[in-house]
Design an enzyme around this catalytic site. Structure first.
Site, PDB file in Angstrom:
ATOM      1  N   ASP A   1       6.366   6.025  -8.675  1.00  0.00           N
ATOM      2  CA  ASP A   1       5.577   6.236  -7.476  1.00  0.00           C
ATOM      3  C   ASP A   1       4.122   6.329  -7.957  1.00  0.00           C
ATOM      4  OD1 ASP A   1       4.925   7.184  -4.789  1.00  0.00           O
ATOM      5  OD2 ASP A   1       4.686   9.146  -5.734  1.00  0.00           O
TER       6      ASP A   1
ATOM      7  N   ASP B   1       0.902   7.749  -5.809  1.00  0.00           N
ATOM      8  CA  ASP B   1       0.186   8.948  -5.354  1.00  0.00           C
ATOM      9  C   ASP B   1       0.911  10.202  -5.782  1.00  0.00           C
ATOM     10  OD1 ASP B   1      -1.838   7.607  -3.996  1.00  0.00           O
ATOM     11  OD2 ASP B   1      -0.669   7.473  -2.160  1.00  0.00           O
TER      12      ASP B   1
HETATM   13  P1  B16 Z   1      -1.744   3.764   2.469  1.00  0.00           P
HETATM   14  P2  B16 Z   1       3.132   6.807  -2.681  1.00  0.00           P
HETATM   15  C1  B16 Z   1       2.070   6.917  -0.241  1.00  0.00           C
HETATM   16  O1  B16 Z   1       1.970   6.565  -1.585  1.00  0.00           O
HETATM   17  C2  B16 Z   1       1.397   8.255   0.013  1.00  0.00           C
HETATM   18  O2  B16 Z   1       2.107   9.297  -0.647  1.00  0.00           O
HETATM   19  C3  B16 Z   1       1.356   8.553   1.482  1.00  0.00           C
HETATM   20  O3  B16 Z   1       0.678   9.776   1.715  1.00  0.00           O
HETATM   21  C4  B16 Z   1       0.626   7.401   2.191  1.00  0.00           C
HETATM   22  O4  B16 Z   1       0.612   7.610   3.606  1.00  0.00           O
HETATM   23  C5  B16 Z   1       1.342   6.083   1.872  1.00  0.00           C
HETATM   24  O5  B16 Z   1       1.368   5.886   0.471  1.00  0.00           O
HETATM   25  C6  B16 Z   1       0.645   4.894   2.502  1.00  0.00           C
HETATM   26  O6  B16 Z   1      -0.617   4.748   1.907  1.00  0.00           O
HETATM   27  O7  B16 Z   1      -2.261   4.357   3.751  1.00  0.00           O
HETATM   28  O8  B16 Z   1      -2.774   3.745   1.357  1.00  0.00           O
HETATM   29  O9  B16 Z   1      -1.115   2.415   2.684  1.00  0.00           O
HETATM   30  O10 B16 Z   1       3.285   8.296  -2.811  1.00  0.00           O
HETATM   31  O11 B16 Z   1       4.355   6.104  -2.146  1.00  0.00           O
HETATM   32  O12 B16 Z   1       2.540   6.163  -3.914  1.00  0.00           O
HETATM   33 MG    MG Z   2       3.790  10.113  -4.159  1.00  0.00          MG
END
Ligand code: B16
Ligand code: MG
Length: 228
Positions: free
Chosen positions: A11, A13
């Site tokens: 992952d 974030d």
């Molecule tokens: P975006 P991950 C996720 O990333 C985030 O944890 C989540 O908070 C976010 O809404 C989602 O990506 C979408 O991100 O708006 O930049 O497309 O934890 O799966 O790496």
């Molecule tokens: Mg994450």
């Protein structure tokens, strides 16, 4: 689990970089503008969840009964994303979370494959800013998926694109939805962070010393021996 280890699927974030903080700031500004209560504890629910689902969760916390059309929802999500994109411009290689650079290095040394299973459409820009794009054999495009985490689709897609079986993969996540996704995919699930939010993980570690190839693979083999 019965296969030899072939790949790590990460992952982004909260695992590789703390971009979760920037999501929090950007959603926080939007929520304030809309007069909706939003704090760090509520933000935990958004981790690993798609942009539109995150917006739905924020609007669900509204005290009034105001409704938003699909077009308004898209506009709000776009506003948040524009703010988020400005925030992530400050990311540099120094923002790699403790232990991640060494772990990526050791995985490549061991000749395993590496995939990225992030729900974020901004993931390619972030990995580029971190200067780790070359570490990844596959970066799953979340736009190609039907379901978000906790559905296993993103991890299964990463394994398929890497050409490996799910049971020969280790998935690493910082969100409950992500741990569920890894588990449902039939992979060894490593949770990073607060054990309370990592229900069902095969191993829970923190960034830093424990984020080591030998440590993680050691636990993977213990699990493999228990199940074979
Ligand atoms: P975006 P991950 C996720 O990333 C985030 O944890 C989540 O908070 C976010 O809404 C989602 O990506 C979408 O991100 O708006 O930049 O497309 O934890 O799966 O790496
Ligand atoms: Mg994450």
């Amino acid at each position: 689990m019965s296969s030899a280890l072939k790949a790590f699927i990460f992952d982004l974030d909260g695992v590789i970089v703390d971009s979760a903080e920037y999501h929090y700031q950007a959603w926080g500004q939007l929520a304030r503008k809309l007069g909706i209560p939003f704090d760090r504890s509520y933000n935990e629910r958004l981790k690993g969840v798609s942009r539109m689902q995150s917006l739905e969760l924020i609007l669900a916390n509204s005290k009034d009964c105001r409704t938003f059309s699909a077009a308004e929802m898209l506009m709000l999500a776009e506003q948040k994303n524009e703010h988020y994109k400005r925030l992530i411009e400050q990311i540099t290689p120094a923002d790699l979370l403790p232990g991640i650079a060494g772990l990526l290095h050791d995985i490549m040394e061991a000749d395993h494959r590496i995939g990225l299973a992030s729900a974020s459409h901004n993931a390619p820009v972030i990995v580029q800013r971190l200067q780790i794009t070359d570490c990844f054999d596959v970066i799953v495009d979340p736009g190609t998926l039907k379901k978000g985490k906790p559905d296993p689709e993103i991890f299964l897609s990463a394994a398929a694109q890497l050409g490996v079986l799910p049971e020969s993969c280790i998935g690493i996540e910082d969100a409950q939805a992500g741990i569920q996704a890894i588990q449902s995919a039939g992979m060894f699930a490593v949770g990073v962070g607060d054990p309370v939010s990592m229900q069902g993980a095969d191993l829970v570690i923190q960034h830093g010393e424990a984020m080591k190839y030998a440590n993680i693979v050691g636990f993977y083999h213990v699990m493999l021996n228990k199940t074979t």
